[in-house]
Design a protein around this motif. Structure first.
Motif, mmCIF file in Angstrom:
data_model
loop_
_atom_site.group_PDB
_atom_site.id
_atom_site.type_symbol
_atom_site.label_atom_id
_atom_site.label_comp_id
_atom_site.label_asym_id
_atom_site.label_seq_id
_atom_site.Cartn_x
_atom_site.Cartn_y
_atom_site.Cartn_z
ATOM 1 N N ALA A 13 0.879 -1.289 0.005
ATOM 2 C CA ALA A 13 -0.047 0.104 -0.081
ATOM 3 C C ALA A 13 0.713 1.356 -0.030
ATOM 4 O O ALA A 13 0.484 2.427 -0.459
ATOM 5 C CB ALA A 13 -0.792 -0.148 1.117
ATOM 6 N N ASP A 14 2.076 1.256 0.419
ATOM 7 C CA ASP A 14 2.916 2.523 0.647
ATOM 8 C C ASP A 14 3.187 3.110 -0.953
ATOM 9 O O ASP A 14 3.284 4.009 -1.014
ATOM 10 C CB ASP A 14 4.227 2.289 1.392
ATOM 11 N N ARG B 132 -0.268 4.779 -1.803
ATOM 12 C CA ARG B 132 -1.045 6.028 -0.910
ATOM 13 C C ARG B 132 -1.105 7.337 -1.570
ATOM 14 O O ARG B 132 -1.739 8.335 -1.043
ATOM 15 C CB ARG B 132 -0.378 5.932 0.403
ATOM 16 N N HIS B 133 -0.046 7.702 -2.332
ATOM 17 C CA HIS B 133 0.064 9.221 -2.922
ATOM 18 C C HIS B 133 -0.836 9.475 -4.234
ATOM 19 O O HIS B 133 -1.262 10.563 -4.414
ATOM 20 C CB HIS B 133 1.449 9.506 -3.600
ATOM 21 N N ARG C 56 -9.813 -0.415 1.313
ATOM 22 C CA ARG C 56 -10.064 0.872 1.227
ATOM 23 C C ARG C 56 -9.328 1.465 2.535
ATOM 24 O O ARG C 56 -8.854 2.526 2.415
ATOM 25 C CB ARG C 56 -11.531 1.177 1.345
ATOM 26 N N ALA D 229 -6.501 0.625 3.897
ATOM 27 C CA ALA D 229 -5.226 0.606 3.587
ATOM 28 C C ALA D 229 -4.592 1.642 2.762
ATOM 29 O O ALA D 229 -3.482 2.068 2.664
ATOM 30 C CB ALA D 229 -4.625 -0.704 2.723
ATOM 31 N N LEU D 230 -5.805 2.309 2.309
ATOM 32 C CA LEU D 230 -5.328 3.417 1.266
ATOM 33 C C LEU D 230 -6.112 4.765 1.682
ATOM 34 O O LEU D 230 -6.901 5.346 1.047
ATOM 35 C CB LEU D 230 -5.429 3.110 -0.190
ATOM 36 N N VAL E 25 -7.154 7.968 -0.626
ATOM 37 C CA VAL E 25 -7.089 7.672 -2.107
ATOM 38 C C VAL E 25 -8.668 7.219 -2.561
ATOM 39 O O VAL E 25 -9.230 6.748 -1.771
ATOM 40 C CB VAL E 25 -6.338 6.418 -2.314
#
Length: 330
Positions: A274-275, A278-279, A299, A301-302, A305
């Protein structure tokens, strides 16, 4: 199904179809308004493959005569007559030969053909590189079909050594060959911001691998890229780890993996990496096979977004096995 109806809007303009037969009466309101202001609409040129009243060249000549094409900013090319297996070289070569008649053209959709007219994997495409080159000010190009499994054997090619105007490139297919992806990935498109590829299924010609798109995934091919769509893809689960580690992902605003066969396996991979995502402003996953619980975890995890997990599909049982289908294949 995305190719079930003709476009009603393109390039933020309403689509108006140029009549297939010469008008015997005054043009109806919508057409009359378009004729008065040709730049206010996207013009569709379409000769019915089964009931064309005139050959496409004659139809095209009438369009040139009746419409002030110098003001046309968007064109949509539909079926080009002479049967569903007729080659796209006919409209391609006409547009190239008359490129000077379209100085304002900025957007071109080549192949607005619905499945009732011809299945997407049977559309007779050709080398469209010369077409794009003939319009150096073109900003948006969309193509439907590759011809890879067509009866006539036509095949799409789309390698542009240099095109400084193109900002959006879309290829819709039921099966996208790796050779087409390699041609695109090696193109010189410094202004490209949006790249949308429908990978499809191997049955209809897809043999694309991440290696075919290596220049894109590295971030080096198209430094202005902000939207990447790997859509309608069978086996999209296998692309998640690749995208998580791809330098291009860090520069994207939108990643579009919709219309494909994403399952819990792919969703778990997204959660685990997920990292890397995430942007993003938006992650489009609609038309998928992810279970409700896994979708909720994804959802979570983000955060921040916009994750589109609409249009949940169910696998189909056949011969004791479950099968997962893309939105469009044949």
């Amino acid at each position: 199904m995305p190719n079930s109806t003709h476009l009603t809007e393109y390039a933020d303009l309403p689509v108006v179809e140029f009549p297939a037969t010469e008008a015997k009466e005054p043009a109806p309101g919508e057409l009359a308004a378009a004729l008065a202001d040709p730049g206010s609409v996207a013009w569709r040129l379409r000769a019915d493959p089964y009931e064309a009243a005139e050959a496409f060249p004659a139809y095209f000549a009438r369009f040139l005569a009746d419409v002030d094409t110098a003001r046309v900013g968007a064109l949509v090319i539909g079926t080009w007559g002479d049967g569903p297996e007729s080659p796209s070289t006919v409209p391609r070569d006409l547009l190239i030969a008359h490129a000077e008649a379209f100085p304002s053209l900025r957007a071109l959709f080549f192949g607005d053909i619905v499945y009732e007219e011809n299945e997407i994997s049977w559309i007779e495409q050709s080398d469209l590189s010369p077409l794009a080159a003939a319009f150096p000010a073109l900003e948006e190009l969309a193509v439907r079909g590759t011809g890879e499994t067509s009866v006539g054997g036509g095949r799409l090619d789309l390698h542009l050594p240099e095109h400084t105007g193109l900002r959006t490139l879309t290829v819709q297919s039921g099966g996208l060959p790796g050779r087409v992806c390699r041609g695109i990935a090696s193109s010189g498109l410094p202004a490209l911001e949006n790249l949308e590829l429908w990978l499809g299924v191997d049955t209809y010609g897809c043999d694309t691998t991440p290696q075919d798109l290596a220049p894109v995934l590295s971030g080096g091919a198209f430094p202005a890229l902000r939207y990447l769509g790997l859509r309608n893809a069978e086996g999209i689960d296998d692309w998640i780890a690749v995208l998580a580690g791809a330098p291009v992902t860090a520069s994207l605003d939108v990643l579009d993996l919709s219309l494909g066969t994403l399952t819990d396996t792919g969703a778990e991979a997204l959660i685990g990496t997920a990292d890397a995502f995430r942007h993003l402003r938006r992650l489009d996953l609609h038309h998928h096979y992810v279970s409700e619980g896994t979708a909720e975890r994804l959802r979570a995890a983000l955060p921040g977004v916009e994750v589109d997990l609409s249009d949940v599909q169910s696998p189909r049982a056949h011969d004791g096995e479950f099968h997962y289908y893309t939105a469009v294949s044949e």
